[in-house]
Write a protein that holds these residues in place. Structure first.
Motif, PDB file in Angstrom:
ATOM      1  N   ASN A  74       0.924  14.824  -1.901  1.00 24.48           N
ATOM      2  CA  ASN A  74       0.569  13.949  -0.784  1.00 24.48           C
ATOM      3  C   ASN A  74      -0.118  12.682  -1.289  1.00 24.48           C
ATOM      4  O   ASN A  74      -0.273  12.486  -2.496  1.00 24.48           O
ATOM      5  CB  ASN A  74      -0.259  14.689   0.273  1.00 24.48           C
ATOM      6  N   ALA A  75      -0.543  11.845  -0.359  1.00 26.22           N
ATOM      7  CA  ALA A  75      -1.079  10.522  -0.703  1.00 26.22           C
ATOM      8  C   ALA A  75      -2.569  10.549  -1.019  1.00 26.22           C
ATOM      9  O   ALA A  75      -3.235   9.535  -0.875  1.00 26.22           O
ATOM     10  CB  ALA A  75      -0.792   9.540   0.427  1.00 26.22           C
ATOM     11  N   SER A  76      -3.086  11.700  -1.436  1.00 31.13           N
ATOM     12  CA  SER A  76      -4.479  11.938  -1.842  1.00 31.13           C
ATOM     13  C   SER A  76      -5.288  12.509  -0.693  1.00 31.13           C
ATOM     14  O   SER A  76      -4.904  12.435   0.479  1.00 31.13           O
ATOM     15  CB  SER A  76      -5.178  10.688  -2.399  1.00 31.13           C
ATOM     16  N   THR A 110       0.832  -1.204   0.000  1.00 31.37           N
ATOM     17  CA  THR A 110       0.000   0.000   0.000  1.00 31.37           C
ATOM     18  C   THR A 110       0.864   1.251   0.000  1.00 31.37           C
ATOM     19  O   THR A 110       0.611   2.211  -0.744  1.00 31.37           O
ATOM     20  CB  THR A 110      -0.931   0.001   1.232  1.00 31.37           C
ATOM     21  N   LEU A 111       1.889   1.268   0.843  1.00 27.42           N
ATOM     22  CA  LEU A 111       2.759   2.438   0.928  1.00 27.42           C
ATOM     23  C   LEU A 111       3.516   2.678  -0.377  1.00 27.42           C
ATOM     24  O   LEU A 111       3.705   3.829  -0.793  1.00 27.42           O
ATOM     25  CB  LEU A 111       3.739   2.271   2.091  1.00 27.42           C
ATOM     26  N   GLN A 112       3.953   1.605  -1.033  1.00 25.46           N
ATOM     27  CA  GLN A 112       4.671   1.784  -2.297  1.00 25.46           C
ATOM     28  C   GLN A 112       3.746   2.370  -3.352  1.00 25.46           C
ATOM     29  O   GLN A 112       4.149   3.262  -4.114  1.00 25.46           O
ATOM     30  CB  GLN A 112       5.259   0.464  -2.791  1.00 25.46           C
ATOM     31  N   VAL A 113       2.503   1.888  -3.405  1.00 26.38           N
ATOM     32  CA  VAL A 113       1.548   2.439  -4.362  1.00 26.38           C
ATOM     33  C   VAL A 113       1.331   3.929  -4.104  1.00 26.38           C
ATOM     34  O   VAL A 113       1.309   4.744  -5.036  1.00 26.38           O
ATOM     35  CB  VAL A 113       0.203   1.685  -4.277  1.00 26.38           C
ATOM     36  N   THR A 115      -2.094  19.970  10.460  1.00 23.43           N
ATOM     37  CA  THR A 115      -2.196  20.794   9.256  1.00 23.43           C
ATOM     38  C   THR A 115      -3.490  20.544   8.493  1.00 23.43           C
ATOM     39  O   THR A 115      -3.705  21.124   7.437  1.00 23.43           O
ATOM     40  CB  THR A 115      -1.012  20.509   8.314  1.00 23.43           C
ATOM     41  N   SER A 116      -4.353  19.668   8.983  1.00 22.91           N
ATOM     42  CA  SER A 116      -5.553  19.328   8.235  1.00 22.91           C
ATOM     43  C   SER A 116      -6.589  18.724   9.151  1.00 22.91           C
ATOM     44  O   SER A 116      -6.269  18.132  10.183  1.00 22.91           O
ATOM     45  CB  SER A 116      -5.208  18.320   7.130  1.00 22.91           C
ATOM     46  N   ASN A 117      -7.866  18.875   8.781  1.00 24.53           N
ATOM     47  CA  ASN A 117      -8.917  18.160   9.505  1.00 24.53           C
ATOM     48  C   ASN A 117      -9.235  16.841   8.806  1.00 24.53           C
ATOM     49  O   ASN A 117     -10.166  16.148   9.176  1.00 24.53           O
ATOM     50  CB  ASN A 117     -10.179  19.026   9.601  1.00 24.53           C
ATOM     51  N   ILE A 118      -8.483  16.529   7.789  1.00 24.28           N
ATOM     52  CA  ILE A 118      -8.691  15.279   7.054  1.00 24.28           C
ATOM     53  C   ILE A 118      -7.675  14.253   7.554  1.00 24.28           C
ATOM     54  O   ILE A 118      -6.462  14.476   7.473  1.00 24.28           O
ATOM     55  CB  ILE A 118      -8.541  15.496   5.543  1.00 24.28           C
ATOM     56  N   CYS A 119      -8.153  13.144   8.081  1.00 27.36           N
ATOM     57  CA  CYS A 119      -7.241  12.207   8.725  1.00 27.36           C
ATOM     58  C   CYS A 119      -6.990  10.965   7.883  1.00 27.36           C
ATOM     59  O   CYS A 119      -6.303  10.046   8.322  1.00 27.36           O
ATOM     60  CB  CYS A 119      -7.790  11.803  10.091  1.00 27.36           C
ATOM     61  N   THR A 120      -7.541  10.908   6.701  1.00 25.23           N
ATOM     62  CA  THR A 120      -7.318   9.727   5.874  1.00 25.23           C
ATOM     63  C   THR A 120      -7.115  10.147   4.429  1.00 25.23           C
ATOM     64  O   THR A 120      -7.173  11.317   4.087  1.00 25.23           O
ATOM     65  CB  THR A 120      -8.496   8.736   6.000  1.00 25.23           C
ATOM     66  N   ASN A 121      -6.856   9.195   3.579  1.00 27.20           N
ATOM     67  CA  ASN A 121      -6.736   9.465   2.146  1.00 27.20           C
ATOM     68  C   ASN A 121      -7.666   8.521   1.396  1.00 27.20           C
ATOM     69  O   ASN A 121      -8.123   7.526   1.946  1.00 27.20           O
ATOM     70  CB  ASN A 121      -5.281   9.279   1.677  1.00 27.20           C
ATOM     71  N   SER A 122      -7.950   8.845   0.146  1.00 23.61           N
ATOM     72  CA  SER A 122      -8.842   7.995  -0.659  1.00 23.61           C
ATOM     73  C   SER A 122      -8.013   6.865  -1.267  1.00 23.61           C
ATOM     74  O   SER A 122      -7.751   6.849  -2.473  1.00 23.61           O
ATOM     75  CB  SER A 122      -9.525   8.835  -1.743  1.00 23.61           C
ATOM     76  N   GLY A 123      -7.617   5.930  -0.426  1.00 22.32           N
ATOM     77  CA  GLY A 123      -6.627   4.924  -0.803  1.00 22.32           C
ATOM     78  C   GLY A 123      -6.978   4.103  -2.030  1.00 22.32           C
ATOM     79  O   GLY A 123      -6.170   3.947  -2.949  1.00 22.32           O
TER      80      GLY A 123
END
Length: 452
Positions: free
Chosen positions: A131-133, A110-113, A326-334
């Motif tokens: 960033n990671a999305s 996942t991290l490599q992608v 730095t953000s209120n978003i704690c996840t990414n659209s993996g």
């Protein structure tokens, strides 16, 4: 054990602690006319599974499905061909069930992608780091404004008249809580992009200028003079890209001086999906990386010197020093980011350019044919795969009339700007590689009919 194993005694104890007499008291701030007074009206209390499936199926069949009719809708969500291999790969168990890559020792794939995805977005946008999305394009746009405030310590953001109204709505909502001032304007049905207004509005209090590229009407702005004017006053230029396929042909925002580039990645690898989930893209200059929201996947080596991947910077900022996040978003659209990355990898640089060329050529053909219809006027003097025409009749009824003829003929500006009478005759038409000659013929015939 039930998922919510509360007994009446448990509920009573909880209500007593918070000082409420009943569960209904928790909803007293909701207007009484908005509350249910019993079972939902006109809905049966129960039905068999087969009956429910049959009823819902009949309701779903009333929808006009994008893949079954000539489709010319755009305005931030575009119908492109997604290779079958994309869906096949994202449904592999290693990707489909992986959620948050907090444990790098078990999340290397996942991290490599995500690392590769960041590289692709940075190169596409002409930036040094990505960033990671993020959640989607509109929230990425707001996060960029927040980032500009932290960097410049100023609170006035100037929004281009060509910025998608849904993105503007998100910014308006969030600005209520942050104290940011938004300098807003709405588009006119002309080829002029309003760049002069933006430049004239920049002052010493401006944190950022936000410009969509191409904009909501499909117009393409040269960002260089805007970037120069912003930088001269200590402000940043934020570019918003809702159609990343366009960057296969036109110059990237980073090349023209944009400091932060954000956008929606749905066009690449992610289907329309009835409006989501989508994937927000976010890139910037390396000197601003510590103020960038969201996650950042980095490359490193393990104790044996082997290549490996970890979350970097964001882990500390987002999850430890929470009050300085730095953000209120704690996840990414993996999963959507993975689909984007797979599709873009399959295309490659040459494939992306070819795809962009096909989109543009088809759009030019359609624009020419529609502009030849009596009373129809092409607004744009430059566009990629989306353009605006001014009809001799109101566009919204015309769109509905074309639907009756089995054609999804575009997005009316009245739908996006319901209070702007001057835009009522504007129709935004998007043309991608999936549009066939027969689709174009059907659109032309339908529009001729409704414009009589």
């Amino acid at each position: 054990m039930r998922y919510l194993p509360l007994s009446e005694a448990d509920r009573s104890d909880m209500l007593e602690v918070i000082g409420a007499a009943s569960v209904d008291d928790l909803f007293r701030d909701v207007p009484e006319e908005a509350r249910l007074d019993g079972p939902i009206h006109d809905l049966p209390m129960h039905a068999s599974e087969m009956a429910v499936e049959r009823q819902l199926g009949a309701m779903a069949a009333k929808n006009m499905v994008a893949g079954q009719v000539p489709f010319f809708l755009g305005c931030g969500a575009y119908k492109h061909h997604v290779p079958a291999s994309v869906d096949h790969l994202i449904q592999r168990g290693e990707f489909l069930t992986a959620y948050t890559p907090y444990q790098p020792e078990i999340a290397q794939g996942t991290l490599q992608v995500l690392f590769e995805f960041q590289t692709q977005v940075a190169r596409l946008f002409g930036c040094e780091v990505a960033n990671a999305s993020m959640y989607d394009g509109s929230t990425a746009c707001w996060e960029a404004i927040g980032m500009a405030r932290r960097i410049t310590r100023k609170t006035k953001a100037i929004l281009s008249s060509g910025l998608h109204p849904h993105y503007v709505a998100v910014c308006r909502t969030m600005a209520k809580f942050t104290g940011d001032t938004l300098d807003l304007a709405e588009p006119e049905l002309t080829a002029a992009t309003g760049a002069e207004r933006l430049i004239a509005s920049i002052d010493g209090e401006t944190s950022a200028v936000v410009v969509q590229y191409p904009d909501i009407l499909g117009r393409i702005t040269d960002l260089t003079p805007i970037a120069e004017a912003a930088h001269a006053k200590g402000a940043l230029l934020i570019a918003v890209v809702t159609e990343p396929v366009a960057l296969g042909l036109i110059k990237s925002p980073g090349e023209m001086g944009a400091d932060i580039v954000v956008g929606e990645g749905q066009s690449i690898g992610v289907g329309l999906q009835f409006g989501g989930p989508y994937v927000g893209l976010f890139a910037c200059r390396e000197k601003h990386v510590r103020q960038m929201p969201g996650r950042l996947a980095g490359e490193t080596v393990d104790a044996e010197g082997k290549r490996g991947f970890v979350l970097t910077l964001s882990t500390r900022e987002q999850h430890i020093r929470r009050e300085k996040a730095t953000s209120n978003i704690c996840t990414n659209s993996g999963l959507c980011a993975l689909a984007f990355s797979i599709h873009l990898t399959l295309l490659g640089e040459k494939g992306l350019r070819t795809l962009a060329e096909i989109n543009h050529a088809r759009a030019v053909e359609v624009a020419g044919r529609l502009a030849a219809i009596p009373g129809v006027e092409l607004v744009n003097d430059a566009f990629f795969n989306e353009f605006t025409v001014k009809l001799p009749v109101e566009a919204r009824p015309a769109v509905h009339a074309m639907v009756e003829k089995g054609v999804l003929g575009g997005v009316s500006l009245e739908r996006l700007y319901p209070d702007r009478e001057a835009l009522a005759n504007g129709l935004v038409v998007a043309v991608t590689e999936v549009v066939s000659d027969e689709d174009i013929d059907a659109l032309e015939a339908a529009l001729k009919e409704v414009c009589k």
